[in-house]
Design a protein around this motif. Structure first.
Motif, PDB file in Angstrom:
ATOM      1  N   ARG A   1      43.289-121.829  26.697  1.00  0.00           N
ATOM      2  CA  ARG A   1      43.608-122.237  25.319  1.00  0.00           C
ATOM      3  C   ARG A   1      42.422-121.981  24.393  1.00  0.00           C
ATOM      4  O   ARG A   1      42.567-121.409  23.304  1.00  0.00           O
ATOM      5  CB  ARG A   1      43.977-123.721  25.308  1.00  0.00           C
ATOM      6  CG  ARG A   1      44.511-124.215  23.982  1.00  0.00           C
ATOM      7  CD  ARG A   1      44.952-125.661  24.090  1.00  0.00           C
ATOM      8  NE  ARG A   1      43.844-126.554  24.334  1.00  0.00           N
ATOM      9  CZ  ARG A   1      43.023-126.995  23.372  1.00  0.00           C
ATOM     10  NH1 ARG A   1      43.205-126.624  22.121  1.00  0.00           N
ATOM     11  NH2 ARG A   1      42.018-127.789  23.668  1.00  0.00           N
ATOM     12  N   LEU A   2      41.228-122.354  24.879  1.00  0.00           N
ATOM     13  CA  LEU A   2      40.048-122.138  24.054  1.00  0.00           C
ATOM     14  C   LEU A   2      39.714-120.655  23.932  1.00  0.00           C
ATOM     15  O   LEU A   2      39.257-120.194  22.877  1.00  0.00           O
ATOM     16  CB  LEU A   2      38.849-122.890  24.652  1.00  0.00           C
ATOM     17  CG  LEU A   2      38.977-124.411  24.635  1.00  0.00           C
ATOM     18  CD1 LEU A   2      37.823-125.053  25.399  1.00  0.00           C
ATOM     19  CD2 LEU A   2      38.988-124.914  23.189  1.00  0.00           C
TER      20      LEU A   2
ATOM     21  N   VAL B   1      41.743-118.172  23.873  1.00  0.00           N
ATOM     22  CA  VAL B   1      42.600-117.555  22.860  1.00  0.00           C
ATOM     23  C   VAL B   1      42.031-117.788  21.471  1.00  0.00           C
ATOM     24  O   VAL B   1      41.951-116.893  20.636  1.00  0.00           O
ATOM     25  CB  VAL B   1      44.029-118.110  22.972  1.00  0.00           C
ATOM     26  CG1 VAL B   1      44.877-117.625  21.804  1.00  0.00           C
ATOM     27  CG2 VAL B   1      44.640-117.676  24.284  1.00  0.00           C
ATOM     28  N   MET B   2      41.575-119.001  21.270  1.00  0.00           N
ATOM     29  CA  MET B   2      40.990-119.308  19.963  1.00  0.00           C
ATOM     30  C   MET B   2      39.703-118.506  19.751  1.00  0.00           C
ATOM     31  O   MET B   2      39.454-117.966  18.680  1.00  0.00           O
ATOM     32  CB  MET B   2      40.702-120.811  19.854  1.00  0.00           C
ATOM     33  CG  MET B   2      41.945-121.671  20.039  1.00  0.00           C
ATOM     34  SD  MET B   2      41.585-123.410  20.164  1.00  0.00           S
ATOM     35  CE  MET B   2      42.011-123.925  18.530  1.00  0.00           C
TER      36      MET B   2
ATOM     37  N   ASP C   1      38.928-115.750  21.175  1.00  0.00           N
ATOM     38  CA  ASP C   1      39.256-114.335  21.012  1.00  0.00           C
ATOM     39  C   ASP C   1      39.565-114.022  19.560  1.00  0.00           C
ATOM     40  O   ASP C   1      39.179-112.974  19.034  1.00  0.00           O
ATOM     41  CB  ASP C   1      40.459-113.969  21.876  1.00  0.00           C
ATOM     42  CG  ASP C   1      40.054-113.781  23.327  1.00  0.00           C
ATOM     43  OD1 ASP C   1      40.943-113.782  24.175  1.00  0.00           O
ATOM     44  OD2 ASP C   1      38.837-113.650  23.587  1.00  0.00           O
ATOM     45  N   TYR C   2      40.230-114.916  18.943  1.00  0.00           N
ATOM     46  CA  TYR C   2      40.512-114.689  17.532  1.00  0.00           C
ATOM     47  C   TYR C   2      39.209-114.559  16.742  1.00  0.00           C
ATOM     48  O   TYR C   2      39.049-113.663  15.939  1.00  0.00           O
ATOM     49  CB  TYR C   2      41.323-115.862  16.964  1.00  0.00           C
ATOM     50  CG  TYR C   2      42.798-115.644  17.076  1.00  0.00           C
ATOM     51  CD1 TYR C   2      43.432-114.731  16.254  1.00  0.00           C
ATOM     52  CD2 TYR C   2      43.551-116.339  18.002  1.00  0.00           C
ATOM     53  CE1 TYR C   2      44.789-114.510  16.362  1.00  0.00           C
ATOM     54  CE2 TYR C   2      44.900-116.130  18.126  1.00  0.00           C
ATOM     55  CZ  TYR C   2      45.527-115.209  17.291  1.00  0.00           C
ATOM     56  OH  TYR C   2      46.853-114.996  17.405  1.00  0.00           O
ATOM     57  N   ARG C   3      38.297-115.479  17.015  1.00  0.00           N
ATOM     58  CA  ARG C   3      37.050-115.435  16.273  1.00  0.00           C
ATOM     59  C   ARG C   3      36.281-114.167  16.612  1.00  0.00           C
ATOM     60  O   ARG C   3      35.783-113.483  15.720  1.00  0.00           O
ATOM     61  CB  ARG C   3      36.200-116.664  16.607  1.00  0.00           C
ATOM     62  CG  ARG C   3      35.017-116.809  15.723  1.00  0.00           C
ATOM     63  CD  ARG C   3      34.237-118.047  16.041  1.00  0.00           C
ATOM     64  NE  ARG C   3      33.603-117.967  17.329  1.00  0.00           N
ATOM     65  CZ  ARG C   3      32.844-118.930  17.824  1.00  0.00           C
ATOM     66  NH1 ARG C   3      32.665-120.047  17.154  1.00  0.00           N
ATOM     67  NH2 ARG C   3      32.279-118.791  18.999  1.00  0.00           N
TER      68      ARG C   3
ATOM     69  N   VAL D   1      38.069-125.392  12.849  1.00  0.00           N
ATOM     70  CA  VAL D   1      39.310-126.009  13.317  1.00  0.00           C
ATOM     71  C   VAL D   1      39.746-127.051  12.292  1.00  0.00           C
ATOM     72  O   VAL D   1      38.934-127.817  11.758  1.00  0.00           O
ATOM     73  CB  VAL D   1      39.092-126.672  14.675  1.00  0.00           C
ATOM     74  CG1 VAL D   1      40.378-127.348  15.154  1.00  0.00           C
ATOM     75  CG2 VAL D   1      38.631-125.649  15.692  1.00  0.00           C
TER      76      VAL D   1
ATOM     77  N   SER E   1      46.803-119.557  13.977  1.00  0.00           N
ATOM     78  CA  SER E   1      46.961-120.440  15.144  1.00  0.00           C
ATOM     79  C   SER E   1      46.761-119.582  16.387  1.00  0.00           C
ATOM     80  O   SER E   1      46.493-118.372  16.291  1.00  0.00           O
ATOM     81  CB  SER E   1      48.350-121.082  15.155  1.00  0.00           C
ATOM     82  OG  SER E   1      49.317-120.125  15.542  1.00  0.00           O
ATOM     83  N   THR E   2      46.912-120.177  17.521  1.00  0.00           N
ATOM     84  CA  THR E   2      46.729-119.419  18.768  1.00  0.00           C
ATOM     85  C   THR E   2      47.803-118.359  18.955  1.00  0.00           C
ATOM     86  O   THR E   2      47.627-117.428  19.746  1.00  0.00           O
ATOM     87  CB  THR E   2      46.757-120.362  19.980  1.00  0.00           C
ATOM     88  OG1 THR E   2      47.961-121.120  19.945  1.00  0.00           O
ATOM     89  CG2 THR E   2      45.567-121.295  19.962  1.00  0.00           C
ATOM     90  N   ASP E   3      48.911-118.475  18.200  1.00  0.00           N
ATOM     91  CA  ASP E   3      50.004-117.504  18.356  1.00  0.00           C
ATOM     92  C   ASP E   3      49.905-116.351  17.369  1.00  0.00           C
ATOM     93  O   ASP E   3      50.452-115.269  17.629  1.00  0.00           O
ATOM     94  CB  ASP E   3      51.356-118.194  18.181  1.00  0.00           C
ATOM     95  CG  ASP E   3      51.620-119.173  19.316  1.00  0.00           C
ATOM     96  OD1 ASP E   3      52.253-120.218  19.077  1.00  0.00           O
ATOM     97  OD2 ASP E   3      51.180-118.883  20.444  1.00  0.00           O
TER      98      ASP E   3
ATOM     99  N   LEU F   1      43.261-122.727  12.896  1.00  0.00           N
ATOM    100  CA  LEU F   1      41.892-122.234  12.684  1.00  0.00           C
ATOM    101  C   LEU F   1      41.803-121.603  11.304  1.00  0.00           C
ATOM    102  O   LEU F   1      42.670-120.798  10.931  1.00  0.00           O
ATOM    103  CB  LEU F   1      41.550-121.176  13.732  1.00  0.00           C
ATOM    104  CG  LEU F   1      41.334-121.654  15.163  1.00  0.00           C
ATOM    105  CD1 LEU F   1      41.216-120.449  16.097  1.00  0.00           C
ATOM    106  CD2 LEU F   1      40.090-122.515  15.253  1.00  0.00           C
TER     107      LEU F   1
END
Lengths: 172, 280
Positions: free
Chosen positions: B98-99, B101-102, B104-106, B115, B148-150, B260
């Motif tokens: 979960r983290l 994915v977040m 990775d976005y950053r 957040v 978001s994570t999606d 995020l």
């Protein structure tokens, strides 16, 4: 019939002893001869006729487990069976000393007969040393006495068990 | 008479055996009698020998069994520890996923992220918006992308201290520069107000299929490239020049509870000016 039973039981025990000692300590197997014990054990309890037949069979059975010509042991066993049976007809051989003497003489005679036959028939006999003969005679004698005492202990136990069992049945 | 018969039989037996041994001539030959006795006594001797050997193996087998039992107990204990570690690892892996994915976005966008918790959602009005609240020291700015994570959620359209109002992609007035992930063909994604998205200005020459993924193109000066928008669910005839493409958003806006807020990468001022303005 009893002679046949003794012979069968004796042969099985001797074969078991021979095979067992050979498996555990092959070098010791040649220092004791349970088949001679069987010859004496059967011959003492019977007359010369069945004794010599039993001795022959025992000797031949012994030859199965040795590398010598088949028949040497039978020849010796026949003679020993006959001689012991004749001896037992004249003397009481149930005393320990007499028994030990019979077993010792039988063990020594068996080796002597085999050695003589080998020298006559084969020309180049394997003559065992005196020490080896002495050890073999002593070990076979000890085994014979032990065998006999074990048989008597077993017979006494069976007789006691029968008496006790009969007493209980009468009480019931 | 009996003794004479016994001696006669004795002589016969001895003669026969003497002849038997003599016939062998010093060579070891297998006779019928010997073969018979061997067949009778051999199995018994073999059984005794096998029993003897089996008895000899008993201590070794017992020792092996004992060592195996100890090893089994040790392995069972290790297995129990491993199972407990596995349970913990599964939990940590889920947390990390979960983290990750977040993060990775950053990392993917190359920007920092803050957040923020979703504190209010307005899905009823035409202006589909969220109200978010950042943590301690959070500072938001207008036009910051919100994800978001999606995938992409929208952008900040108003700031009030730690609070911010987010315009969702599905807002009728929202527009995002987008591209097909497979072919890199670009267009503009607009909200329909009904929860669906439309991809406009996609040339009819562009190859497109149902299921194609749509992501931000990074051409609008607000959203960085590569943020997931959604996937193509319908392709209409459209006009003469462009496809009419309907997109299913990647984000389920009704389930947002945390988002995020990406740091906005400003376009250099010199690039914002029209060509020839700097020249004398």
């Amino acid at each position: 019939m009893i002679v046949l039973a003794r012979l069968a039981i004796g042969l099985l025990i001797a074969t078991a002893l021979r095979a067992g000692v050979t498996a555990v300590a092959p070098g010791v197997a040649g220092l004791v001869d349970p088949f001679v014990v069987v010859m004496v054990w059967v011959a003492v309890a019977t007359t010369p006729m069945p004794a010599q037949l039993a001795g022959m069979v025992t000797g031949l059975a012994r030859d199965v487990f040795t590398g010598r010509p088949f028949g040497l042991g039978g020849f010796a066993g026949t003679l020993i069976g006959y001689a012991v049976a004749r001896f037992a007809q004249h003397l009481l051989v149930r005393q320990p000393r007499t028994l030990a003497l019979v077993f010792a003489l039988a063990a020594a005679a068996e080796q002597a007969i085999v050695a003589v036959l080998e020298s006559i028939l084969m020309g180049d006999p394997v003559v065992p040393s005196i020490d080896r003969v002495a050890i073999r005679v002593a070990a076979t004698t000890a085994l014979g006495v032990l065998w006999y005492n074990s048989e008597h202990a077993l017979l006494r136990s069976i007789a006691r068990w029968r008496r006790e069992r009969g007493g209980r049945l009468r009480l019931g | 008479m009996s003794a004479r018969r016994d001696r006669l039989i004795l002589v016969l037996l001895l003669s026969g055996q003497f002849a038997l041994v003599s016939s062998q001539g010093g060579e070891r030959q297998q006779t019928v009698a010997e073969s018979t006795l061997t067949r009778l006594l051999g199995p018994f001797a073999s059984a005794v020998t096998a029993t003897q050997r089996a008895a000899e193996d008993v201590p070794a087998r017992a020792a092996t069994r004992s060592s195996l039992r100890l090893e089994n107990e040790r392995l069972r204990a290790e297995l129990e520890v491993a199972r407990q570690q596995q349970v913990e690892l599964v939990r940590v892996r889920g947390e990390l996923a979960r983290l990750a994915v977040m993060l990775d976005y950053r990392d993917f966008t190359g920007t920092k992220a803050q957040v923020a918790d979703v504190v209010y959602a307005d899905y009823a009005s035409w202006l589909r918006t969220l109200v978010i609240r950042g943590g301690r020291g959070a500072r938001f700015e207008v036009d910051q992308p919100v994800v978001s994570t999606d995938g992409l959620v929208g952008r900040i359209v108003g700031v009030a201290g730690p609070w911010a109002k987010v315009q969702l992609l599905t807002d009728r007035v929202a527009a995002v520069g987008a591209q097909l992930a497979r072919t890199r063909r670009q267009g503009v994604v607009r909200g329909s107000g009904s929860g669906q998205l439309h991809l406009d200005y996609l040339s009819r020459q562009a190859e497109i299929e149902i299921g194609d993924l749509v992501q931000t193109a990074g051409i609008d000066g607000v959203y960085p490239r590569g943020l997931m928008i959604g996937s193509v669910v319908a392709i209409g005839t459209g006009g003469e020049l462009f496809h009419d493409v309907e997109i299913q958003p990647a984000v389920d806006f009704s389930r947002l509870d945390q988002v995020l807020v990406l740091e906005r990468s400003e376009i250099p001022e010199v690039l914002r000016r029209p060509q020839g303005e700097d020249s004398p």
